[in-house]
Design a protein around this motif. Structure first.
Motif, PDB file in Angstrom:
ATOM      1  N   LEU A 119     -21.276  68.771  64.870  1.00  0.00           N
ATOM      2  CA  LEU A 119     -20.602  68.124  65.675  1.00  0.00           C
ATOM      3  C   LEU A 119     -20.887  66.397  65.752  1.00  0.00           C
TER       4      LEU A 119
ATOM      5  N   ALA B   1     -24.536  72.663  66.440  1.00  0.00           N
ATOM      6  CA  ALA B   1     -24.754  71.161  66.647  1.00  0.00           C
ATOM      7  C   ALA B   1     -24.853  70.321  65.434  1.00  0.00           C
TER       8      ALA B   1
ATOM      9  N   THR C  59     -14.093  69.419  73.312  1.00  0.00           N
ATOM     10  CA  THR C  59     -14.832  69.008  74.442  1.00  0.00           C
ATOM     11  C   THR C  59     -15.933  70.078  74.575  1.00  0.00           C
ATOM     12  N   VAL C  60     -17.222  69.695  74.780  1.00  0.00           N
ATOM     13  CA  VAL C  60     -18.000  70.661  75.008  1.00  0.00           C
ATOM     14  C   VAL C  60     -18.059  71.302  76.433  1.00  0.00           C
TER      15      VAL C  60
ATOM     16  N   PRO D 225     -20.440  63.242  68.107  1.00  0.00           N
ATOM     17  CA  PRO D 225     -20.008  62.775  69.442  1.00  0.00           C
ATOM     18  C   PRO D 225     -19.198  61.328  69.219  1.00  0.00           C
TER      19      PRO D 225
ATOM     20  N   TYR E  41     -22.647  75.695  70.300  1.00  0.00           N
ATOM     21  CA  TYR E  41     -21.799  75.286  71.775  1.00  0.00           C
ATOM     22  C   TYR E  41     -20.582  76.199  71.667  1.00  0.00           C
TER      23      TYR E  41
ATOM     24  N   ALA F 113     -18.622  66.247  77.119  1.00  0.00           N
ATOM     25  CA  ALA F 113     -18.862  65.314  75.950  1.00  0.00           C
ATOM     26  C   ALA F 113     -17.692  65.673  75.024  1.00  0.00           C
ATOM     27  N   ARG F 114     -16.988  64.581  74.425  1.00  0.00           N
ATOM     28  CA  ARG F 114     -15.953  64.753  73.400  1.00  0.00           C
ATOM     29  C   ARG F 114     -16.723  64.609  71.978  1.00  0.00           C
ATOM     30  N   VAL F 115     -16.420  65.533  71.182  1.00  0.00           N
ATOM     31  CA  VAL F 115     -16.621  65.561  69.823  1.00  0.00           C
ATOM     32  C   VAL F 115     -15.818  65.929  68.900  1.00  0.00           C
TER      33      VAL F 115
ATOM     34  N   PRO G 110     -29.561  67.908  73.599  1.00  0.00           N
ATOM     35  CA  PRO G 110     -28.344  68.311  73.780  1.00  0.00           C
ATOM     36  C   PRO G 110     -27.361  67.909  74.183  1.00  0.00           C
ATOM     37  N   LEU G 111     -25.960  67.918  73.665  1.00  0.00           N
ATOM     38  CA  LEU G 111     -24.901  67.434  74.374  1.00  0.00           C
ATOM     39  C   LEU G 111     -24.390  67.952  75.582  1.00  0.00           C
TER      40      LEU G 111
ATOM     41  N   ARG H  77     -31.970  66.625  68.001  1.00  0.00           N
ATOM     42  CA  ARG H  77     -31.318  65.476  68.960  1.00  0.00           C
ATOM     43  C   ARG H  77     -31.119  66.414  70.436  1.00  0.00           C
TER      44      ARG H  77
END
Length: 68
Positions: free
Chosen positions: A51, A48, A22-23, A53, A33, A10-12, A5-6, A3
């Motif tokens: 996680l 990842a 948060t990242v 999103p 991360y 970003a909220r996960v 990258p975040l 995928r």
């Protein structure tokens, strides 16, 4: 399948810890991360694959509706 990258900010949901976070930056070379807890004063590292999103909170990034 990889995928994108975040992005930072970003909220996960970290499914390994069941916490919202948060990242804080890009992943390191190993794919880890660094996360900052949203509802706690904690930070931790996560892969990842654990996680998920989240969408932006309600009202954030939404323009107000014009009055009819």
């Amino acid at each position: 399948m990889s995928r994108a990258p975040l992005p930072a900010g970003a909220r996960v949901v970290d499914t390994a810890r069941m916490k919202v976070a948060t990242v804080t930056g890009p992943p390191d070379r190993g794919g880890w991360y660094t996360l900052a807890g949203v509802y706690t004063d904690a930070s931790w590292r996560a892969r990842a694959c654990t996680l998920v999103p989240l969408p932006a909170p309600r009202g954030e990034g939404v323009s107000p509706r014009p009055a009819p």
